[in-house]
Enzyme design. Structure first.
Site, PDB file in Angstrom:
ATOM      1  N   HIS A   1       0.878  -1.182   0.000  1.00  0.00           N
ATOM      2  CA  HIS A   1       0.000   0.000   0.000  1.00  0.00           C
ATOM      3  C   HIS A   1       0.912   1.228   0.000  1.00  0.00           C
ATOM      4  O   HIS A   1       1.655   1.441  -0.955  1.00  0.00           O
ATOM      5  CB  HIS A   1      -0.940  -0.103   1.219  1.00  0.00           C
ATOM      6  CG  HIS A   1      -2.083   0.853   1.244  1.00  0.00           C
ATOM      7  ND1 HIS A   1      -2.364   1.744   0.246  1.00  0.00           N
ATOM      8  CD2 HIS A   1      -3.046   1.068   2.190  1.00  0.00           C
ATOM      9  CE1 HIS A   1      -3.439   2.446   0.565  1.00  0.00           C
ATOM     10  NE2 HIS A   1      -3.869   2.062   1.744  1.00  0.00           N
TER      11      HIS A   1
ATOM     12  N   HIS B   1      -2.001  -2.153 -10.045  1.00  0.00           N
ATOM     13  CA  HIS B   1      -2.978  -1.570  -9.126  1.00  0.00           C
ATOM     14  C   HIS B   1      -4.221  -2.437  -9.148  1.00  0.00           C
ATOM     15  O   HIS B   1      -4.588  -2.969 -10.190  1.00  0.00           O
ATOM     16  CB  HIS B   1      -3.323  -0.132  -9.570  1.00  0.00           C
ATOM     17  CG  HIS B   1      -3.931   0.663  -8.479  1.00  0.00           C
ATOM     18  ND1 HIS B   1      -5.271   0.637  -8.213  1.00  0.00           N
ATOM     19  CD2 HIS B   1      -3.372   1.498  -7.579  1.00  0.00           C
ATOM     20  CE1 HIS B   1      -5.510   1.429  -7.189  1.00  0.00           C
ATOM     21  NE2 HIS B   1      -4.374   1.962  -6.777  1.00  0.00           N
TER      22      HIS B   1
ATOM     23  N   ASP C   1       3.027   5.564  -6.832  1.00  0.00           N
ATOM     24  CA  ASP C   1       4.264   5.432  -6.073  1.00  0.00           C
ATOM     25  C   ASP C   1       5.507   5.331  -6.943  1.00  0.00           C
ATOM     26  O   ASP C   1       6.620   5.422  -6.445  1.00  0.00           O
ATOM     27  CB  ASP C   1       4.187   4.181  -5.181  1.00  0.00           C
ATOM     28  CG  ASP C   1       3.139   4.359  -4.113  1.00  0.00           C
ATOM     29  OD1 ASP C   1       3.162   5.400  -3.460  1.00  0.00           O
ATOM     30  OD2 ASP C   1       2.295   3.468  -3.964  1.00  0.00           O
TER      31      ASP C   1
HETATM   32  C1  LIG Z   1      -0.899  -3.107  -6.165  1.00  0.00           C
HETATM   33  C2  LIG Z   1      -0.997  -4.630  -6.147  1.00  0.00           C
HETATM   34  C3  LIG Z   1      -0.921  -5.107  -4.662  1.00  0.00           C
HETATM   35  C4  LIG Z   1      -2.369  -5.046  -6.752  1.00  0.00           C
HETATM   36  O1  LIG Z   1      -2.485  -6.398  -6.586  1.00  0.00           O
HETATM   37  P1  LIG Z   1      -3.713  -7.266  -7.137  1.00  0.00           P
HETATM   38  O2  LIG Z   1      -4.826  -6.402  -7.595  1.00  0.00           O
HETATM   39  O3  LIG Z   1      -4.011  -8.271  -6.093  1.00  0.00           O
HETATM   40  O4  LIG Z   1      -3.120  -7.938  -8.431  1.00  0.00           O
HETATM   41  P2  LIG Z   1      -2.507  -9.393  -8.522  1.00  0.00           P
HETATM   42  O5  LIG Z   1      -1.476  -9.576  -7.459  1.00  0.00           O
HETATM   43  O6  LIG Z   1      -3.649 -10.358  -8.590  1.00  0.00           O
HETATM   44  O7  LIG Z   1      -1.787  -9.304  -9.923  1.00  0.00           O
HETATM   45  C5  LIG Z   1      -2.269  -9.866 -11.134  1.00  0.00           C
HETATM   46  C6  LIG Z   1      -1.089 -10.435 -11.897  1.00  0.00           C
HETATM   47  O8  LIG Z   1      -0.120  -9.408 -12.162  1.00  0.00           O
HETATM   48  C7  LIG Z   1       1.114  -9.712 -11.506  1.00  0.00           C
HETATM   49  N1  LIG Z   1       1.608  -8.478 -10.894  1.00  0.00           N
HETATM   50  C8  LIG Z   1       0.880  -7.581 -10.199  1.00  0.00           C
HETATM   51  N2  LIG Z   1       1.652  -6.541  -9.835  1.00  0.00           N
HETATM   52  C9  LIG Z   1       2.880  -6.812 -10.315  1.00  0.00           C
HETATM   53  C10 LIG Z   1       4.097  -6.119 -10.252  1.00  0.00           C
HETATM   54  N3  LIG Z   1       4.182  -4.932  -9.641  1.00  0.00           N
HETATM   55  N4  LIG Z   1       5.183  -6.666 -10.826  1.00  0.00           N
HETATM   56  C11 LIG Z   1       5.085  -7.858 -11.467  1.00  0.00           C
HETATM   57  N5  LIG Z   1       3.956  -8.572 -11.563  1.00  0.00           N
HETATM   58  C12 LIG Z   1       2.858  -8.044 -10.985  1.00  0.00           C
HETATM   59  C13 LIG Z   1       0.772 -10.770 -10.455  1.00  0.00           C
HETATM   60  O9  LIG Z   1       1.892 -11.577 -10.149  1.00  0.00           O
HETATM   61  C14 LIG Z   1      -0.337 -11.514 -11.144  1.00  0.00           C
HETATM   62  O10 LIG Z   1       0.242 -12.346 -12.113  1.00  0.00           O
HETATM   63  P3  LIG Z   1      -0.380 -13.811 -12.412  1.00  0.00           P
HETATM   64  O11 LIG Z   1      -1.766 -13.517 -12.959  1.00  0.00           O
HETATM   65  O12 LIG Z   1       0.547 -14.410 -13.399  1.00  0.00           O
HETATM   66  O13 LIG Z   1      -0.427 -14.528 -11.098  1.00  0.00           O
HETATM   67  C15 LIG Z   1       0.127  -5.296  -6.976  1.00  0.00           C
HETATM   68  O14 LIG Z   1       0.043  -4.861  -8.322  1.00  0.00           O
HETATM   69  C16 LIG Z   1       1.497  -5.001  -6.398  1.00  0.00           C
HETATM   70  O15 LIG Z   1       1.936  -5.689  -5.474  1.00  0.00           O
HETATM   71  N6  LIG Z   1       2.222  -3.956  -6.943  1.00  0.00           N
HETATM   72  C17 LIG Z   1       3.514  -3.589  -6.408  1.00  0.00           C
HETATM   73  C18 LIG Z   1       3.340  -2.805  -5.125  1.00  0.00           C
HETATM   74  C19 LIG Z   1       2.836  -1.400  -5.381  1.00  0.00           C
HETATM   75  O16 LIG Z   1       3.334  -0.683  -6.237  1.00  0.00           O
HETATM   76  N7  LIG Z   1       1.851  -1.001  -4.554  1.00  0.00           N
HETATM   77  C20 LIG Z   1       1.299   0.348  -4.613  1.00  0.00           C
HETATM   78  C21 LIG Z   1      -0.133   0.355  -5.031  1.00  0.00           C
HETATM   79  S1  LIG Z   1      -0.686   2.013  -5.253  1.00  0.00           S
END
Ligand SMILES: CC(C)(COP(=O)(O)OP(=O)(O)OC[C@H]1O[C@@H](n2cnc3c(N)ncnc32)[C@H](O)[C@@H]1OP(=O)(O)O)[C@@H](O)C(=O)NCCC(=O)NCCS
Length: 436
Positions: free
Chosen positions: A268, A307, A363
């Site tokens: 987050h 996201h 971010d």
């Molecule tokens: C923001 C976040 C938590 C959203 O998660 P979510 O909605 O649950 O999305 P998921 O984790 O289901 O991701 C879907 C797919 O994309 C991939 N993915 C998501 N974010 C990714 C990233 N930053 N880098 C690489 N792969 C990513 C996942 O591994 C998943 O792949 P799969 O379908 O092969 O398993 C996630 O994108 C993340 O961890 N990002 C990095 C942290 C970040 O920048 N957070 C700030 C948010 S404002």
């Protein structure tokens, strides 16, 4: 087009049901009538991490993640970032309308009036370990305000609520700055009522021996824009925490501290700190392809990318990129920007990221600006918490005044044992062996 109902056929019983559709949703409670017999509890939905569940009606922040749209109370974020100050936007979020000139003057006066911290807050902060993380200090010190303002528990009184809202918006920057000074071992700087919100925060962070701290106007404005961009973001993890904890009628300081704790996680608000760590690890533009390959092979995530809601470019990231250029005109270019731009370029062309609709989020660039402005990574999430306090409080007010809301209490799908025979001590097996 037929009527606004959903026809559900239960193949277990052969019965069918008509469930009303309103605002693109059905009420989960309407499913409870679907039973296999009188002993059956009734159908529920299962939605881990709330990926497809609306938990409230809200008129504060609108996001269309597919089209990359973000609006506060109907106003596009781009317009607010260009034309408003953060305190004007905080007013908009909380009261639903942009303030008139006299309303804004009073609002600024009220917030400025409440920026001082009680000396016992200062003493509390003195007690933290010298290398305590500023988020831990911020969360604890916000929670401790509950002991200084015990009347805040009367959350049913609108005037009382408003007083605590003003106190929180005013005091969170002071606590944040004190936490930062504490981590550097510097004496605390008290607020200066002649400065605006962002300038005063910069004064409390960076004033040393000079009689009056004068912030660079371009940097103060950039910080104010960053505050606007971070002020609210609909039902995210911390807003949901704010509503959930607030629904038990805990006072607003304890509730805000809980929301702030949710923000601290690297998935987050902690992500921008992680972005800088990642850019440091990558080290140079040339190493970007290898890093992307590592991520695609499942070793870590590209921090600042992806996201839950935006499946398009985060509109805040666009404004931040623009703001970064203004900041670099003053501070000189942060060379991490070149690595970030290269990461973005390659990722946006790569099938892995394109297929999963992973774009830079807020971010991705914010940490680079913060660092250029002189902030240490450990304080980045604190910089997020300052403006988000206004959003949390708007969500909290809306929840408390919504007659449909009550204490938040999700259901579970039971996966444990049926009732078991008690096992006497001599017959028990170690847990590790039992789970093999
Ligand atoms: C923001 C976040 C938590 C959203 O998660 P979510 O909605 O649950 O999305 P998921 O984790 O289901 O991701 C879907 C797919 O994309 C991939 N993915 C998501 N974010 C990714 C990233 N930053 N880098 C690489 N792969 C990513 C996942 O591994 C998943 O792949 P799969 O379908 O092969 O398993 C996630 O994108 C993340 O961890 N990002 C990095 C942290 C970040 O920048 N957070 C700030 C948010 S404002």
């Amino acid at each position: 087009m037929g009527d606004s109902t959903l026809r559900i056929q239960d193949n277990r019983t052969g019965q069918s049901y008509n469930v009303p559709i309103e605002n693109g949703t059905i009420r989960a409670m309407d499913l409870r009538q679907i039973k296999t017999g009188p002993e059956d509890f009734g159908l529920m939905t299962y939605d881990p991490a709330f990926t497809n569940t609306s938990s409230c009606r809200s008129s504060i922040t609108f996001i269309d993640g597919d089209r990359g749209i973000l609006r506060y109370r109907g106003y596009p974020i781009e317009v607010l970032a260009e034309k408003c100050t953060f305190l004007e936007v905080a007013y908009l979020l909380l009261f639903g309308e942009l303030p008139t000139e006299p309303e804004l003057k009073n609002w600024i006066g009220d917030i400025t009036h409440h920026t001082m911290l009680h000396e016992s807050s200062k003493k509390l902060m003195d007690g933290f370990h010298h290398d305590a993380h500023p988020m831990g200090m911020l969360v604890s010190s916000i929670a401790a305000l509950s002991t200084i303002y015990p009347e805040s528990r009367h959350i049913e009184d609108p005037a009382n609520r408003l007083l605590q809202i003003k106190r929180l918006i005013a005091k969170v920057p002071s606590i944040a700055a004190f936490a930062y000074r504490h981590s550097l071992g510097f004496p605390y700087v008290y607020p200066d009522n002649e400065l605006n919100y962002a300038e005063n925060f910069m004064n409390m962070l960076w004033r040393m021996m000079e009689p009056k701290y004068v912030a660079n106007p371009a940097l103060a404005r950039a910080l104010d824009i960053l505050f606007i961009l971070h002020a609210d973001h609909e039902q995210n993890c911390s807003a949901n925490t704010m509503r959930s904890v607030g629904s038990s009628h805990a006072d607003p300081y304890l509730t805000t501290a809980a929301a702030c704790s949710a923000l601290a996680g690297p998935l987050h608000g902690g992500a921008n700190e992680e972005v800088l760590r990642m850019l440091d690890e990558i080290g140079s533009k040339d190493n970007v392809p290898a890093y992307i390959k590592k991520v695609k092979d499942g070793h870590g995530k590209l921090m600042g990318f992806g996201h839950r809601i935006y499946k398009n470019y985060d509109p805040r990231a666009k404004i931040i990129k623009w703001t970064a250029e203004r900041v670099f005109e003053v501070t000189g270019r942060n060379r991490k920007l070149d690595i970030a731009l290269e990461l973005e370029r390659i990722a946006l062309e790569d099938e892995y990221f394109v297929k999963r609709k992973l774009y830079p989020n807020v971010d991705f660039y914010s940490g680079i600006i913060y660092q250029a402005m002189g902030f240490k990574p450990a304080i980045f999430t604190v910089l997020f918490a300052i403006p988000r306090t206004a959003g949390w409080l708007a969500q909290w007010q809306e929840m408390l005044t919504d007659p449909e809301q009550k204490i938040a209490r999700p259901r579970q799908v039971w996966t444990g044992h049926e009732v078991r025979e008690f096992v006497p001590m001599e017959k028990r097996v170690p847990v590790a062996a039992a789970t093999k």
